[in-house]
Design a protein around this motif. Structure first.
Motif, PDB file in Angstrom:
ATOM      1  N   SER A   1       0.830  -1.204   0.000  1.00  0.00           N
ATOM      2  CA  SER A   1       0.000   0.000   0.000  1.00  0.00           C
ATOM      3  C   SER A   1       0.864   1.253   0.000  1.00  0.00           C
ATOM      4  O   SER A   1       0.568   2.234  -0.687  1.00  0.00           O
ATOM      5  CB  SER A   1      -0.922  -0.019   1.221  1.00  0.00           C
TER       6      SER A   1
ATOM      7  N   LYS B   1      -7.143   6.694   1.948  1.00  0.00           N
ATOM      8  CA  LYS B   1      -8.095   5.679   2.396  1.00  0.00           C
ATOM      9  C   LYS B   1      -9.543   6.124   2.204  1.00  0.00           C
ATOM     10  O   LYS B   1     -10.445   5.287   2.110  1.00  0.00           O
ATOM     11  CB  LYS B   1      -7.836   5.329   3.861  1.00  0.00           C
TER      12      LYS B   1
ATOM     13  N   GLU C   1      -2.851   8.245   4.482  1.00  0.00           N
ATOM     14  CA  GLU C   1      -4.071   8.165   5.281  1.00  0.00           C
ATOM     15  C   GLU C   1      -5.264   8.766   4.552  1.00  0.00           C
ATOM     16  O   GLU C   1      -6.359   8.220   4.577  1.00  0.00           O
ATOM     17  CB  GLU C   1      -3.854   8.870   6.634  1.00  0.00           C
TER      18      GLU C   1
END
Length: 282
Positions: free
Chosen positions: A5, A224, A221
């Motif tokens: 990721s 996401k 972050e």
């Protein structure tokens, strides 16, 4: 943070702006800033090669890796949504996908569901998904790629009843979960942003590698939200919606960290040298 990721984030945020290709030695050093070992990075690269996200070539004794056309398309889609502009006025049209894929091809059925979820579709029923955004061409492309056109139907349609459009959104998406995720993002990153801003205003020097790590984690972050927020038109947003506040915080903090972060990447990145016709591809 999972290595695979994180590789998507590194490629999407940096490598794609530097010709799209990077030496594995530069990659391992960059990923090492997050505490990831060379072995973990190489294992993640190997998985992404097998999955068709990356392509590789050798120049001399060095291996260079770039996103495949499929991977590049995914990065382009993600960038368009992360750095999105204000949505246009919604015309009331829904994109609807209905499928009936046989059990013996359930792996493709599961993959289609993942793709629809990634694009921001909400599940109206088990095999019917909807989106307020015009994604018909993208769905066509996916169904052709997976060779499931015989089992899928795609519509651009009007909703005639009976739910109110806002109620339909709450039925197909978990609005409370999205708002909670945005709230948590704000609670984590606003203090960090204000702390770094204060230090800079006081003339304190912030190390380039620190800015690189923090900016990359910020993008990682925020990325996401691509998996949970379809970027609703304003006409469908609930009264309490924290996406705008989170987005402004993201933009402000990103702008603060970006120059030093890019400078660190520049110091580590080594472009592929010009090669002759005897270059070895792999």
């Amino acid at each position: 943070m999972k290595p695979q990721s994180m590789l998507f984030t590194i490629y999407g945020e940096y490598v794609r702006h530097y010709g799209g290709e990077i030496w594995v030695g530069s990659l391992t050093r960059l990923m090492g800033e997050f505490g990831l070992s060379e072995q973990a990075v190489r294992a993640a690269i190997s998985r992404m090669l097998k999955q068709g996200w990356l392509v590789s070539r050798k120049v001399g004794n060095r291996g260079y890796y770039a996103m495949s056309p499929r991977g590049q398309k995914r990065l382009d889609e993600a960038a368009a949504r992360i750095y999105r502009q204000d949505s246009q006025v919604w015309n009331g049209t829904w994109c609807m996908v209905s499928y009936n894929i046989p059990e013996e091809r359930r792996q493709l059925r599961d993959q289609l569901r993942k793709e629809l979820s990634w694009m921001g579709f909400g599940m109206l029923s088990t095999s019917t998904w909807i989106s307020p955004n015009d994604l018909a061409d993208r769905v066509r492309e996916i169904t052709v790629t997976y060779e499931i056109t015989d089992y899928v139907e795609i519509f651009n349609c009007q909703h005639l009843g009976w739910s109110h459009p806002g109620d339909l959104v709450e039925k197909c998406w978990n609005i409370d979960e999205m708002n909670q995720a945005y709230q948590e993002f704000i609670e984590i990153y606003r203090p960090q942003y204000e702390d770094i801003l204060q230090k800079i205003q006081n003339g304190q020097e912030i190390p380039d590698n620190y800015c690189f790590v923090e900016k990359t984690k910020l993008v990682h972050e925020y990325r996401k939200f691509l998996f949970i927020d379809p970027d609703f038109p304003k006409e469908l947003l609930p009264d309490v919606w924290l996406a705008a506040d989170a987005d402004q915080l993201f933009q402000d903090y990103y702008t603060l960290l970006n120059p030093c972060a890019n400078r660190f990447f520049d110091s580590v990145y080594e472009p592929c040298p010009l090669v002759e016709a005897n270059e070895v591809n792999s």
